[in-house]
Motif scaffolding. Structure first.
Motif, PDB file in Angstrom:
ATOM      1  N   PRO A  35      19.238 -21.109 -18.931  1.00 19.40           N
ATOM      2  CA  PRO A  35      20.227 -22.078 -19.395  1.00 19.40           C
ATOM      3  C   PRO A  35      19.970 -23.500 -18.896  1.00 19.40           C
ATOM      4  O   PRO A  35      20.605 -24.448 -19.344  1.00 19.40           O
ATOM      5  CB  PRO A  35      21.537 -21.536 -18.819  1.00 19.40           C
ATOM      6  CG  PRO A  35      21.134 -20.888 -17.540  1.00 19.40           C
ATOM      7  CD  PRO A  35      19.767 -20.288 -17.813  1.00 19.40           C
ATOM      8  N   ASP A  36      19.010 -23.669 -17.973  1.00 20.16           N
ATOM      9  CA  ASP A  36      18.810 -24.975 -17.339  1.00 20.16           C
ATOM     10  C   ASP A  36      18.502 -26.098 -18.320  1.00 20.16           C
ATOM     11  O   ASP A  36      19.003 -27.212 -18.172  1.00 20.16           O
ATOM     12  CB  ASP A  36      17.698 -24.901 -16.293  1.00 20.16           C
ATOM     13  CG  ASP A  36      18.048 -24.002 -15.122  1.00 20.16           C
ATOM     14  OD1 ASP A  36      19.240 -23.678 -14.955  1.00 20.16           O
ATOM     15  OD2 ASP A  36      17.125 -23.615 -14.377  1.00 20.16           O
ATOM     16  N   ILE A  37      17.678 -25.824 -19.336  1.00 17.95           N
ATOM     17  CA  ILE A  37      17.287 -26.893 -20.244  1.00 17.95           C
ATOM     18  C   ILE A  37      18.482 -27.362 -21.086  1.00 17.95           C
ATOM     19  O   ILE A  37      18.629 -28.542 -21.361  1.00 17.95           O
ATOM     20  CB  ILE A  37      16.061 -26.510 -21.096  1.00 17.95           C
ATOM     21  CG1 ILE A  37      15.410 -27.774 -21.664  1.00 17.95           C
ATOM     22  CG2 ILE A  37      16.407 -25.480 -22.158  1.00 17.95           C
ATOM     23  CD1 ILE A  37      13.957 -27.614 -22.041  1.00 17.95           C
ATOM     24  N   THR A  38      19.365 -26.433 -21.442  1.00 16.83           N
ATOM     25  CA  THR A  38      20.581 -26.813 -22.165  1.00 16.83           C
ATOM     26  C   THR A  38      21.488 -27.641 -21.270  1.00 16.83           C
ATOM     27  O   THR A  38      21.989 -28.695 -21.678  1.00 16.83           O
ATOM     28  CB  THR A  38      21.345 -25.573 -22.669  1.00 16.83           C
ATOM     29  OG1 THR A  38      20.513 -24.868 -23.604  1.00 16.83           O
ATOM     30  CG2 THR A  38      22.639 -25.963 -23.361  1.00 16.83           C
ATOM     31  N   TYR A  39      21.706 -27.174 -20.044  1.00 18.23           N
ATOM     32  CA  TYR A  39      22.533 -27.934 -19.096  1.00 18.23           C
ATOM     33  C   TYR A  39      21.968 -29.335 -18.905  1.00 18.23           C
ATOM     34  O   TYR A  39      22.707 -30.319 -18.852  1.00 18.23           O
ATOM     35  CB  TYR A  39      22.588 -27.249 -17.729  1.00 18.23           C
ATOM     36  CG  TYR A  39      23.235 -25.894 -17.695  1.00 18.23           C
ATOM     37  CD1 TYR A  39      24.215 -25.507 -18.620  1.00 18.23           C
ATOM     38  CD2 TYR A  39      22.871 -24.976 -16.726  1.00 18.23           C
ATOM     39  CE1 TYR A  39      24.788 -24.249 -18.565  1.00 18.23           C
ATOM     40  CE2 TYR A  39      23.442 -23.714 -16.663  1.00 18.23           C
ATOM     41  CZ  TYR A  39      24.413 -23.358 -17.596  1.00 18.23           C
ATOM     42  OH  TYR A  39      24.978 -22.115 -17.538  1.00 18.23           O
ATOM     43  N   PHE A  40      20.640 -29.420 -18.791  1.00 23.67           N
ATOM     44  CA  PHE A  40      19.990 -30.706 -18.562  1.00 23.67           C
ATOM     45  C   PHE A  40      20.183 -31.648 -19.747  1.00 23.67           C
ATOM     46  O   PHE A  40      20.508 -32.820 -19.568  1.00 23.67           O
ATOM     47  CB  PHE A  40      18.498 -30.485 -18.271  1.00 23.67           C
ATOM     48  CG  PHE A  40      17.782 -31.715 -17.825  1.00 23.67           C
ATOM     49  CD1 PHE A  40      18.223 -32.450 -16.733  1.00 23.67           C
ATOM     50  CD2 PHE A  40      16.652 -32.137 -18.491  1.00 23.67           C
ATOM     51  CE1 PHE A  40      17.547 -33.594 -16.323  1.00 23.67           C
ATOM     52  CE2 PHE A  40      15.965 -33.269 -18.091  1.00 23.67           C
ATOM     53  CZ  PHE A  40      16.412 -34.007 -16.999  1.00 23.67           C
ATOM     54  N   GLY A  57      25.614 -26.526 -27.075  1.00 23.88           N
ATOM     55  CA  GLY A  57      25.951 -25.103 -27.062  1.00 23.88           C
ATOM     56  C   GLY A  57      24.933 -24.419 -26.185  1.00 23.88           C
ATOM     57  O   GLY A  57      24.922 -24.612 -24.978  1.00 23.88           O
ATOM     58  N   SER A  58      24.036 -23.673 -26.766  1.00 25.52           N
ATOM     59  CA  SER A  58      22.925 -23.072 -26.044  1.00 25.52           C
ATOM     60  C   SER A  58      21.673 -23.316 -26.875  1.00 25.52           C
ATOM     61  O   SER A  58      21.628 -22.898 -28.032  1.00 25.52           O
ATOM     62  CB  SER A  58      23.161 -21.567 -25.866  1.00 25.52           C
ATOM     63  OG  SER A  58      22.064 -20.969 -25.237  1.00 25.52           O
ATOM     64  N   MET A  59      20.699 -24.009 -26.301  1.00 22.35           N
ATOM     65  CA  MET A  59      19.479 -24.287 -27.063  1.00 22.35           C
ATOM     66  C   MET A  59      18.857 -22.977 -27.534  1.00 22.35           C
ATOM     67  O   MET A  59      18.731 -22.033 -26.777  1.00 22.35           O
ATOM     68  CB  MET A  59      18.471 -25.074 -26.226  1.00 22.35           C
ATOM     69  CG  MET A  59      18.798 -26.550 -26.141  1.00 22.35           C
ATOM     70  SD  MET A  59      17.542 -27.505 -25.229  1.00 22.35           S
ATOM     71  CE  MET A  59      16.217 -27.595 -26.442  1.00 22.35           C
ATOM     72  N   LYS A  60      18.500 -22.942 -28.787  1.00 20.90           N
ATOM     73  CA  LYS A  60      17.851 -21.765 -29.368  1.00 20.90           C
ATOM     74  C   LYS A  60      16.390 -21.719 -28.917  1.00 20.90           C
ATOM     75  O   LYS A  60      15.787 -22.749 -28.606  1.00 20.90           O
ATOM     76  CB  LYS A  60      17.898 -21.821 -30.897  1.00 20.90           C
ATOM     77  CG  LYS A  60      19.298 -21.892 -31.462  1.00 20.90           C
ATOM     78  CD  LYS A  60      20.045 -20.607 -31.239  1.00 20.90           C
ATOM     79  CE  LYS A  60      21.406 -20.653 -31.898  1.00 20.90           C
ATOM     80  NZ  LYS A  60      22.349 -19.758 -31.274  1.00 20.90           N
ATOM     81  N   LYS A  61      15.825 -20.527 -28.921  1.00 17.14           N
ATOM     82  CA  LYS A  61      14.413 -20.375 -28.559  1.00 17.14           C
ATOM     83  C   LYS A  61      13.565 -21.195 -29.523  1.00 17.14           C
ATOM     84  O   LYS A  61      13.710 -21.095 -30.730  1.00 17.14           O
ATOM     85  CB  LYS A  61      14.021 -18.906 -28.580  1.00 17.14           C
ATOM     86  CG  LYS A  61      14.715 -18.131 -27.483  1.00 17.14           C
ATOM     87  CD  LYS A  61      14.496 -16.649 -27.603  1.00 17.14           C
ATOM     88  CE  LYS A  61      15.324 -15.950 -26.537  1.00 17.14           C
ATOM     89  NZ  LYS A  61      15.574 -14.563 -26.860  1.00 17.14           N
ATOM     90  N   GLY A  62      12.700 -22.038 -28.953  1.00 12.52           N
ATOM     91  CA  GLY A  62      11.880 -22.933 -29.760  1.00 12.52           C
ATOM     92  C   GLY A  62      12.602 -24.198 -30.180  1.00 12.52           C
ATOM     93  O   GLY A  62      12.020 -25.048 -30.842  1.00 12.52           O
ATOM     94  N   GLY A  63      13.863 -24.335 -29.791  1.00 14.67           N
ATOM     95  CA  GLY A  63      14.654 -25.519 -30.152  1.00 14.67           C
ATOM     96  C   GLY A  63      14.156 -26.780 -29.461  1.00 14.67           C
ATOM     97  O   GLY A  63      13.593 -26.734 -28.360  1.00 14.67           O
ATOM     98  N   TYR A 110      18.703 -32.648 -32.685  1.00 13.67           N
ATOM     99  CA  TYR A 110      18.473 -31.301 -32.159  1.00 13.67           C
ATOM    100  C   TYR A 110      18.106 -30.421 -33.345  1.00 13.67           C
ATOM    101  O   TYR A 110      18.834 -30.373 -34.336  1.00 13.67           O
ATOM    102  CB  TYR A 110      19.719 -30.762 -31.450  1.00 13.67           C
ATOM    103  CG  TYR A 110      19.602 -29.298 -31.085  1.00 13.67           C
ATOM    104  CD1 TYR A 110      18.650 -28.866 -30.172  1.00 13.67           C
ATOM    105  CD2 TYR A 110      20.421 -28.346 -31.676  1.00 13.67           C
ATOM    106  CE1 TYR A 110      18.524 -27.523 -29.850  1.00 13.67           C
ATOM    107  CE2 TYR A 110      20.306 -26.998 -31.357  1.00 13.67           C
ATOM    108  CZ  TYR A 110      19.345 -26.592 -30.440  1.00 13.67           C
ATOM    109  OH  TYR A 110      19.210 -25.269 -30.132  1.00 13.67           O
ATOM    110  N   LYS A 111      16.958 -29.760 -33.253  1.00 18.43           N
ATOM    111  CA  LYS A 111      16.486 -28.905 -34.344  1.00 18.43           C
ATOM    112  C   LYS A 111      16.004 -27.572 -33.797  1.00 18.43           C
ATOM    113  O   LYS A 111      15.462 -27.494 -32.695  1.00 18.43           O
ATOM    114  CB  LYS A 111      15.319 -29.565 -35.090  1.00 18.43           C
ATOM    115  CG  LYS A 111      15.724 -30.732 -35.966  1.00 18.43           C
ATOM    116  CD  LYS A 111      16.434 -30.262 -37.195  1.00 18.43           C
ATOM    117  CE  LYS A 111      16.714 -31.401 -38.139  1.00 18.43           C
ATOM    118  NZ  LYS A 111      17.525 -30.991 -39.267  1.00 18.43           N
TER     119      LYS A 111
END
Length: 168
Positions: free
Chosen positions: A113-118, A128-134, A158-159
Protein backbone atom coordinates in the motif's frame (compact mmCIF):
# COMPACT_ATOMS: atom_id res chain seq x y z
CA UNK A 1 11.26 24.56 -12.83
CA UNK A 2 8.43 22.07 -13.21
CA UNK A 3 8.97 18.51 -12.00
CA UNK A 4 7.04 15.37 -12.92
CA UNK A 5 6.96 12.30 -10.72
CA UNK A 6 5.53 9.15 -12.26
CA UNK A 7 4.65 6.51 -9.67
CA UNK A 8 4.17 2.96 -10.92
CA UNK A 9 2.82 0.08 -8.87
CA UNK A 10 4.46 -3.15 -9.99
CA UNK A 11 2.36 -5.28 -12.33
CA UNK A 12 0.64 -8.54 -11.35
CA UNK A 13 3.00 -11.06 -9.76
CA UNK A 14 2.84 -14.76 -9.05
CA UNK A 15 0.91 -15.66 -5.91
CA UNK A 16 2.70 -15.89 -2.62
CA UNK A 17 3.73 -19.37 -1.63
CA UNK A 18 5.89 -20.95 1.01
CA UNK A 19 8.43 -21.85 -1.71
CA UNK A 20 9.14 -18.30 -2.84
CA UNK A 21 10.08 -15.38 -0.60
CA UNK A 22 7.88 -12.32 -1.14
CA UNK A 23 10.92 -10.34 -2.31
CA UNK A 24 11.61 -12.89 -5.06
CA UNK A 25 8.10 -13.13 -6.52
CA UNK A 26 8.20 -12.57 -10.29
CA UNK A 27 5.65 -11.14 -12.66
CA UNK A 28 3.20 -13.66 -14.05
CA UNK A 29 2.04 -13.62 -17.69
CA UNK A 30 -0.64 -11.04 -16.90
CA UNK A 31 1.95 -8.82 -15.20
CA UNK A 32 4.28 -9.07 -18.18
CA UNK A 33 1.40 -8.02 -20.47
CA UNK A 34 0.39 -5.15 -18.14
CA UNK A 35 3.95 -3.84 -18.08
CA UNK A 36 4.25 -4.03 -21.88
CA UNK A 37 0.95 -2.21 -22.40
CA UNK A 38 1.71 0.56 -19.91
CA UNK A 39 5.29 1.05 -21.10
CA UNK A 40 4.12 1.22 -24.70
CA UNK A 41 1.39 3.70 -23.72
CA UNK A 42 3.97 5.98 -22.07
CA UNK A 43 6.22 5.72 -25.13
CA UNK A 44 3.34 6.59 -27.47
CA UNK A 45 2.49 9.56 -25.21
CA UNK A 46 6.12 10.67 -25.61
CA UNK A 47 6.78 10.48 -21.87
CA UNK A 48 10.53 10.59 -21.29
CA UNK A 49 11.66 9.97 -17.72
CA UNK A 50 15.15 11.31 -16.97
CA UNK A 51 15.75 8.87 -14.14
CA UNK A 52 14.36 5.46 -13.14
CA UNK A 53 14.21 4.39 -9.47
CA UNK A 54 12.87 0.99 -8.42
CA UNK A 55 12.45 -1.32 -5.52
CA UNK A 56 14.88 -4.21 -6.04
CA UNK A 57 12.11 -6.78 -5.43
CA UNK A 58 11.85 -9.01 -8.52
CA UNK A 59 8.31 -7.98 -9.52
CA UNK A 60 8.97 -4.22 -9.23
CA UNK A 61 12.37 -4.33 -10.92
CA UNK A 62 11.05 -6.45 -13.80
CA UNK A 63 8.20 -3.96 -14.27
CA UNK A 64 10.83 -1.19 -14.44
CA UNK A 65 12.92 -3.16 -16.95
CA UNK A 66 9.94 -3.66 -19.26
CA UNK A 67 8.99 0.03 -19.07
CA UNK A 68 12.62 0.97 -19.77
CA UNK A 69 12.70 -1.28 -22.84
CA UNK A 70 9.45 0.23 -24.17
CA UNK A 71 10.84 3.74 -23.57
CA UNK A 72 14.18 2.99 -25.24
CA UNK A 73 16.16 3.26 -22.00
CA UNK A 74 19.00 0.92 -21.04
CA UNK A 75 17.81 -1.10 -18.04
CA UNK A 76 21.32 -0.83 -16.56
CA UNK A 77 20.46 2.79 -15.75
CA UNK A 78 17.64 1.80 -13.35
CA UNK A 79 18.54 2.90 -9.83
CA UNK A 80 17.70 0.18 -7.32
CA UNK A 81 16.76 1.52 -3.87
CA UNK A 82 16.45 -1.35 -1.35
CA UNK A 83 14.66 0.81 1.22
CA UNK A 84 11.67 1.20 -1.11
CA UNK A 85 10.82 -2.50 -0.71
CA UNK A 86 9.65 -2.29 2.88
CA UNK A 87 10.62 1.14 4.17
CA UNK A 88 7.16 2.69 3.98
CA UNK A 89 6.24 6.04 2.44
CA UNK A 90 9.17 7.75 4.20
CA UNK A 91 11.56 5.62 2.13
CA UNK A 92 9.82 6.81 -1.04
CA UNK A 93 10.11 10.42 0.10
CA UNK A 94 13.79 9.95 0.90
CA UNK A 95 14.38 8.48 -2.57
CA UNK A 96 12.65 11.48 -4.19
CA UNK A 97 14.27 14.12 -2.00
CA UNK A 98 17.77 12.86 -2.87
CA UNK A 99 17.35 13.14 -6.67
CA UNK A 100 19.68 15.55 -8.43
CA UNK A 101 18.27 18.80 -9.81
CA UNK A 102 19.72 17.71 -13.17
CA UNK A 103 16.55 15.63 -13.58
CA UNK A 104 13.02 16.96 -14.01
CA UNK A 105 11.10 13.76 -14.87
CA UNK A 106 11.36 10.85 -12.44
CA UNK A 107 9.69 7.45 -12.66
CA UNK A 108 9.55 5.32 -9.50
CA UNK A 109 8.45 1.67 -9.26
CA UNK A 110 7.15 0.34 -5.97
CA UNK A 111 4.58 -1.59 -3.97
CA UNK A 112 1.16 -1.19 -2.42
CA UNK A 113 0.00 0.00 0.00
CA UNK A 114 3.01 2.34 0.34
CA UNK A 115 2.94 3.69 -3.21
CA UNK A 116 -0.75 4.60 -2.91
CA UNK A 117 -0.18 6.28 0.46
CA UNK A 118 2.77 8.15 -1.04
CA UNK A 119 0.79 9.39 -4.06
CA UNK A 120 -2.00 10.61 -1.80
CA UNK A 121 0.47 12.15 0.69
CA UNK A 122 2.19 14.17 -2.03
CA UNK A 123 -0.93 15.28 -3.87
CA UNK A 124 -3.73 15.30 -1.31
CA UNK A 125 -5.63 13.32 -3.95
CA UNK A 126 -7.69 10.20 -3.42
CA UNK A 127 -6.66 7.33 -5.67
CA UNK A 128 -8.19 4.58 -3.55
CA UNK A 129 -5.75 1.73 -4.05
CA UNK A 130 -3.40 1.84 -7.02
CA UNK A 131 -4.11 -1.07 -9.34
CA UNK A 132 -1.32 -3.44 -10.35
CA UNK A 133 0.55 -1.78 -13.20
CA UNK A 134 -1.19 1.53 -12.44
CA UNK A 135 0.58 4.81 -13.15
CA UNK A 136 0.09 8.11 -11.30
CA UNK A 137 1.51 11.41 -12.58
CA UNK A 138 2.18 14.05 -9.94
CA UNK A 139 3.38 17.48 -11.00
CA UNK A 140 5.32 19.95 -8.86
CA UNK A 141 5.69 23.65 -9.65
CA UNK A 142 8.81 25.63 -8.73
CA UNK A 143 10.19 23.08 -6.29
CA UNK A 144 13.45 21.25 -5.91
CA UNK A 145 13.28 17.50 -5.35
CA UNK A 146 14.58 18.01 -1.81
CA UNK A 147 11.67 20.37 -1.05
CA UNK A 148 8.89 17.98 -2.06
CA UNK A 149 6.68 16.89 0.84
CA UNK A 150 3.03 16.57 1.87
CA UNK A 151 0.49 18.11 -0.50
CA UNK A 152 3.10 19.94 -2.58
CA UNK A 153 2.14 18.15 -5.79
CA UNK A 154 -0.83 17.98 -8.11
CA UNK A 155 -2.17 14.60 -9.23
CA UNK A 156 -2.63 15.22 -12.95
CA UNK A 157 -3.35 11.72 -14.22
CA UNK A 158 -3.92 8.19 -12.99
CA UNK A 159 -4.25 5.29 -15.43
CA UNK A 160 -4.50 1.52 -15.11
CA UNK A 161 -3.77 -1.24 -17.64
CA UNK A 162 -7.52 -1.90 -17.90
CA UNK A 163 -8.19 1.77 -18.77
CA UNK A 164 -5.50 1.72 -21.44
CA UNK A 165 -7.36 -1.22 -22.94
CA UNK A 166 -4.62 -3.77 -23.23
CA UNK A 167 -5.29 -6.08 -20.30
CA UNK A 168 -8.61 -7.08 -18.73
Amino acid sequence: MKKMLILVRHATAEDQSFRVKDFDRNLNNRGLAESEVMGKWLAEANVKPDIFISSPAARAFKTAEIFAKQLGVNSASINSKPEIYDGGPRAYLSAINSVSEDFSNLILFGHNPDITYFAEYLSGGNIGSMKKGGVAFIEFENQKWEEISAKTGNLVLYKTPKQIGGVE
